[in-house]
Design a protein around this motif. Structure first.
Motif, PDB file in Angstrom:
ATOM      1  N   PHE A 148     -17.263   8.845  -0.254  1.00 35.07           N
ATOM      2  CA  PHE A 148     -16.006   9.596  -0.300  1.00 35.07           C
ATOM      3  C   PHE A 148     -14.840   8.686   0.073  1.00 35.07           C
ATOM      4  CE2 PHE A 148     -17.080   9.672   4.149  1.00 35.07           C
ATOM      5  CZ  PHE A 148     -15.845   9.634   4.805  1.00 35.07           C
ATOM      6  N   ILE A 149     -13.702   9.013  -0.496  1.00 37.57           N
ATOM      7  CA  ILE A 149     -12.444   8.346  -0.143  1.00 37.57           C
ATOM      8  C   ILE A 149     -11.357   9.414  -0.119  1.00 37.57           C
ATOM      9  CG2 ILE A 149     -10.709   6.625  -0.735  1.00 37.57           C
ATOM     10  CD1 ILE A 149     -12.786   5.062  -2.214  1.00 37.57           C
ATOM     11  N   LYS A 150     -10.736   9.605   1.010  1.00 36.28           N
ATOM     12  CA  LYS A 150      -9.645  10.564   1.127  1.00 36.28           C
ATOM     13  C   LYS A 150      -8.326   9.821   0.875  1.00 36.28           C
ATOM     14  CE  LYS A 150     -12.055  13.496   4.480  1.00 36.28           C
ATOM     15  NZ  LYS A 150     -11.997  14.133   5.835  1.00 36.28           N
ATOM     16  N   TRP A 151      -7.985   9.709  -0.411  1.00 42.22           N
ATOM     17  CA  TRP A 151      -6.839   8.897  -0.786  1.00 42.22           C
ATOM     18  C   TRP A 151      -5.543   9.418  -0.178  1.00 42.22           C
ATOM     19  CZ3 TRP A 151      -7.560   4.279  -2.556  1.00 42.22           C
ATOM     20  CH2 TRP A 151      -8.683   3.976  -3.327  1.00 42.22           C
ATOM     21  N   GLN A 152      -5.354  10.725  -0.179  1.00 37.49           N
ATOM     22  CA  GLN A 152      -4.117  11.280   0.356  1.00 37.49           C
ATOM     23  C   GLN A 152      -3.956  10.943   1.844  1.00 37.49           C
ATOM     24  OE1 GLN A 152      -6.408  12.836  -1.455  1.00 37.49           O
ATOM     25  NE2 GLN A 152      -5.564  14.462  -2.752  1.00 37.49           N
ATOM     26  N   HIS A 153      -5.026  11.115   2.606  1.00 35.94           N
ATOM     27  CA  HIS A 153      -4.975  10.809   4.031  1.00 35.94           C
ATOM     28  C   HIS A 153      -4.832   9.307   4.272  1.00 35.94           C
ATOM     29  CE1 HIS A 153      -6.887  14.744   3.665  1.00 35.94           C
ATOM     30  NE2 HIS A 153      -6.527  14.992   4.909  1.00 35.94           N
ATOM     31  N   LEU A 154      -5.476   8.531   3.430  1.00 32.93           N
ATOM     32  CA  LEU A 154      -5.402   7.073   3.561  1.00 32.93           C
ATOM     33  C   LEU A 154      -3.978   6.573   3.336  1.00 32.93           C
ATOM     34  CD1 LEU A 154      -7.382   4.663   4.000  1.00 32.93           C
ATOM     35  CD2 LEU A 154      -7.449   4.437   1.521  1.00 32.93           C
ATOM     36  N   PHE A 155      -3.318   7.081   2.299  1.00 32.93           N
ATOM     37  CA  PHE A 155      -1.956   6.648   2.003  1.00 32.93           C
ATOM     38  C   PHE A 155      -0.960   7.185   3.024  1.00 32.93           C
ATOM     39  CE2 PHE A 155      -3.079   6.101  -2.744  1.00 32.93           C
ATOM     40  CZ  PHE A 155      -3.441   4.783  -2.501  1.00 32.93           C
ATOM     41  N   ALA A 156      -1.166   8.420   3.465  1.00 34.84           N
ATOM     42  CA  ALA A 156      -0.267   8.986   4.460  1.00 34.84           C
ATOM     43  C   ALA A 156      -0.331   8.200   5.767  1.00 34.84           C
ATOM     44  CB  ALA A 156      -0.605  10.452   4.713  1.00 34.84           C
ATOM     45  N   THR A 157      -1.530   7.828   6.180  1.00 32.86           N
ATOM     46  CA  THR A 157      -1.690   7.022   7.392  1.00 32.86           C
ATOM     47  C   THR A 157      -1.088   5.637   7.214  1.00 32.86           C
ATOM     48  OG1 THR A 157      -3.755   8.201   7.839  1.00 32.86           O
ATOM     49  CG2 THR A 157      -3.357   6.186   9.067  1.00 32.86           C
ATOM     50  N   SER A 158      -1.222   5.064   6.028  1.00 34.65           N
ATOM     51  CA  SER A 158      -0.645   3.748   5.762  1.00 34.65           C
ATOM     52  C   SER A 158       0.873   3.779   5.862  1.00 34.65           C
ATOM     53  CB  SER A 158      -1.072   3.261   4.378  1.00 34.65           C
ATOM     54  OG  SER A 158      -2.479   3.167   4.280  1.00 34.65           O
ATOM     55  N   ILE A 159       1.475   4.878   5.421  1.00 40.35           N
ATOM     56  CA  ILE A 159       2.928   5.014   5.533  1.00 40.35           C
ATOM     57  C   ILE A 159       3.352   5.035   6.991  1.00 40.35           C
ATOM     58  CG2 ILE A 159       4.867   6.567   5.111  1.00 40.35           C
ATOM     59  CD1 ILE A 159       3.470   7.389   2.502  1.00 40.35           C
ATOM     60  N   PHE A 160       2.639   5.816   7.810  1.00 36.20           N
ATOM     61  CA  PHE A 160       2.961   5.853   9.233  1.00 36.20           C
ATOM     62  C   PHE A 160       2.740   4.494   9.887  1.00 36.20           C
ATOM     63  CE2 PHE A 160       2.371  10.519   8.782  1.00 36.20           C
ATOM     64  CZ  PHE A 160       3.557  10.922   9.381  1.00 36.20           C
ATOM     65  N   ALA A 161       1.781   3.723   9.388  1.00 36.09           N
ATOM     66  CA  ALA A 161       1.485   2.416   9.972  1.00 36.09           C
ATOM     67  C   ALA A 161       2.603   1.403   9.731  1.00 36.09           C
ATOM     68  CB  ALA A 161       0.171   1.881   9.426  1.00 36.09           C
ATOM     69  N   THR A 162       3.408   1.627   8.699  1.00 37.46           N
ATOM     70  CA  THR A 162       4.508   0.705   8.409  1.00 37.46           C
ATOM     71  C   THR A 162       5.777   1.028   9.191  1.00 37.46           C
ATOM     72  OG1 THR A 162       5.268   2.048   6.534  1.00 37.46           O
ATOM     73  CG2 THR A 162       3.634   0.345   6.076  1.00 37.46           C
ATOM     74  N   ILE A 163       5.853   2.210   9.775  1.00 32.77           N
ATOM     75  CA  ILE A 163       7.076   2.634  10.452  1.00 32.77           C
ATOM     76  C   ILE A 163       7.445   1.738  11.634  1.00 32.77           C
ATOM     77  CG2 ILE A 163       8.114   4.503  11.814  1.00 32.77           C
ATOM     78  CD1 ILE A 163       6.771   6.484   9.953  1.00 32.77           C
ATOM     79  N   PRO A 164       6.513   1.382  12.541  1.00 32.67           N
ATOM     80  CA  PRO A 164       6.906   0.508  13.665  1.00 32.67           C
ATOM     81  C   PRO A 164       7.491  -0.823  13.224  1.00 32.67           C
ATOM     82  CG  PRO A 164       4.790   1.532  14.098  1.00 32.67           C
ATOM     83  CD  PRO A 164       5.120   1.838  12.676  1.00 32.67           C
ATOM     84  N   VAL A 165       6.932  -1.417  12.170  1.00 30.25           N
ATOM     85  CA  VAL A 165       7.446  -2.692  11.684  1.00 30.25           C
ATOM     86  C   VAL A 165       8.846  -2.513  11.098  1.00 30.25           C
ATOM     87  CG1 VAL A 165       7.046  -4.594  10.087  1.00 30.25           C
ATOM     88  CG2 VAL A 165       5.115  -3.505  11.235  1.00 30.25           C
ATOM     89  N   ILE A 166       9.065  -1.421  10.373  1.00 27.67           N
ATOM     90  CA  ILE A 166      10.392  -1.145   9.815  1.00 27.67           C
ATOM     91  C   ILE A 166      11.415  -0.959  10.926  1.00 27.67           C
ATOM     92  CG2 ILE A 166      11.738   0.508   8.470  1.00 27.67           C
ATOM     93  CD1 ILE A 166       9.242   1.038   6.795  1.00 27.67           C
ATOM     94  N   ILE A 167      11.044  -0.223  11.951  1.00 26.81           N
ATOM     95  CA  ILE A 167      11.948  -0.011  13.086  1.00 26.81           C
ATOM     96  C   ILE A 167      12.292  -1.339  13.754  1.00 26.81           C
ATOM     97  CG2 ILE A 167      12.145   1.035  15.376  1.00 26.81           C
ATOM     98  CD1 ILE A 167      10.481   3.363  14.351  1.00 26.81           C
ATOM     99  N   LEU A 168      11.293  -2.206  13.907  1.00 23.38           N
ATOM    100  CA  LEU A 168      11.541  -3.514  14.513  1.00 23.38           C
ATOM    101  C   LEU A 168      12.499  -4.329  13.674  1.00 23.38           C
ATOM    102  CD1 LEU A 168      10.816  -5.530  16.758  1.00 23.38           C
ATOM    103  CD2 LEU A 168       8.911  -6.304  15.328  1.00 23.38           C
ATOM    104  N   PHE A 169      12.335  -4.311  12.351  1.00 26.91           N
ATOM    105  CA  PHE A 169      13.248  -5.029  11.470  1.00 26.91           C
ATOM    106  C   PHE A 169      14.666  -4.491  11.589  1.00 26.91           C
ATOM    107  CE2 PHE A 169       9.852  -7.047   8.944  1.00 26.91           C
ATOM    108  CZ  PHE A 169      10.471  -8.259   8.683  1.00 26.91           C
ATOM    109  N   LEU A 170      14.824  -3.185  11.624  1.00 28.61           N
ATOM    110  CA  LEU A 170      16.150  -2.593  11.706  1.00 28.61           C
ATOM    111  C   LEU A 170      16.840  -2.938  13.016  1.00 28.61           C
ATOM    112  CD1 LEU A 170      15.481   0.978  10.212  1.00 28.61           C
ATOM    113  CD2 LEU A 170      16.574  -0.982   9.096  1.00 28.61           C
TER     114      LEU A 170
END
Length: 278
Positions: A239-261
């Protein structure tokens, strides 16, 4: 003729930047739209890029089905700790390489460069045995130490270029006013070297945040996994839960984006600070 060329050049430059931004941001857009799709739309043949019905519940379910928040906090602890340790050790080492003369300086600089040749994967067996002997195989402290160690050479080399670009006359003037070496470094050089330090900080943070292999090898407890390893809970053998996988990946990029800003105004000057020797 020159006045006609400049507007066209500017338009072409803006168009080029726009196209590059679209290319870079398109995968994130696909991740976002996929996370909001239903299972039927996800596996539909010839489906559209945008979902017909936006399922925002996916972004809520990932916090309920898995310890995503705990994974993010673990990654944050490891990345911040490794960055702080690498900068703390890298500043005096880079200062010594740029300002002091001592025997073996060239050998040490060569060793710093050569240490970048070894990938963590090549040293994985030795790293695991060392962490086992130290009792740090299932510990965030072990990940902090290893990430700081593997990013140390990069931090030293980048900070050395920053200190080299700063005129030594500033330091000499501070010593004339009564400052010692350490005090002159802290009060005079560090504020001037802030752009280079910030640049080093963000690269070390990103490397530690994205690290996967060592964390996968050393961490076995679910409560201590960073987000790069914890995200594996959303896919398995059948099984692969693509929706959950992509949603979690989006949240994982937020700290790096905040640091850049937060520190992007120092980034460009920091990247170029080591290019001119003072």
């Amino acid at each position: 003729m020159r006045t006609r060329k400049n507007p066209l050049t500017r338009v072409a430059l803006y168009l080029f930047v726009f196209v590059v931004c679209i290319i870079i941001l398109y995968p994130y857009f696909v991740m976002f739209t996929t996370a909001a799709k239903s299972n039927d739309e996800m596996y539909a043949v010839g489906g559209s890029l945008l979902p017909s019905v936006w399922h925002w519940s996916t972004f809520v379910e990932i916090w309920q089905e898995a310890a995503v928040f705990q994974y993010l906090m673990n990654s944050l602890i490891v990345a911040v700790g490794a960055t702080f340790l690498a900068i703390l050790c890298g500043i005096p080492a880079a200062y010594a390489l740029s300002r002091m003369r001592f025997k073996g300086k060239g050998i040490f600089m060569g060793a710093v460069i050569m240490s970048q040749m070894f990938s963590p994967v090549v040293l994985l067996v030795g790293i695991y045995r060392l962490m086992t002997d130290m009792g740090l195989t299932n510990s965030l402290v072990g990940l902090i130490l290893l990430n700081a160690a593997f990013n140390q050479a990069f931090a030293i080399w980048l900070l050395r270029g920053t200190f080299t670009s700063i005129s030594s006359e500033m330091e000499q003037a501070a010593k004339i006013d009564g400052c010692g070496t350490v005090r002159a470094l802290i009060r005079v050089l560090l504020p001037v070297a802030a752009p280079g330090i910030v640049t080093t900080l963000i690269f070390v943070f990103i490397n530690a945040w994205n690290e996967y292999t060592i964390a996968l090898t050393l961490i076995s407890s679910d409560t201590l996994k960073p987000i790069t390893v914890g995200i594996n809970v959303f896919y398995g053998f059948n099984f692969i839960k693509w929706q959950h996988l992509f949603a979690t990946s989006i949240f994982a990029t937020i700290p790096v984006i905040i640091l850049f800003l937060c520190i992007e105004k120092h980034l460009v000057s920091g990247l170029t600070s080591g290019g001119v020797k003072g």
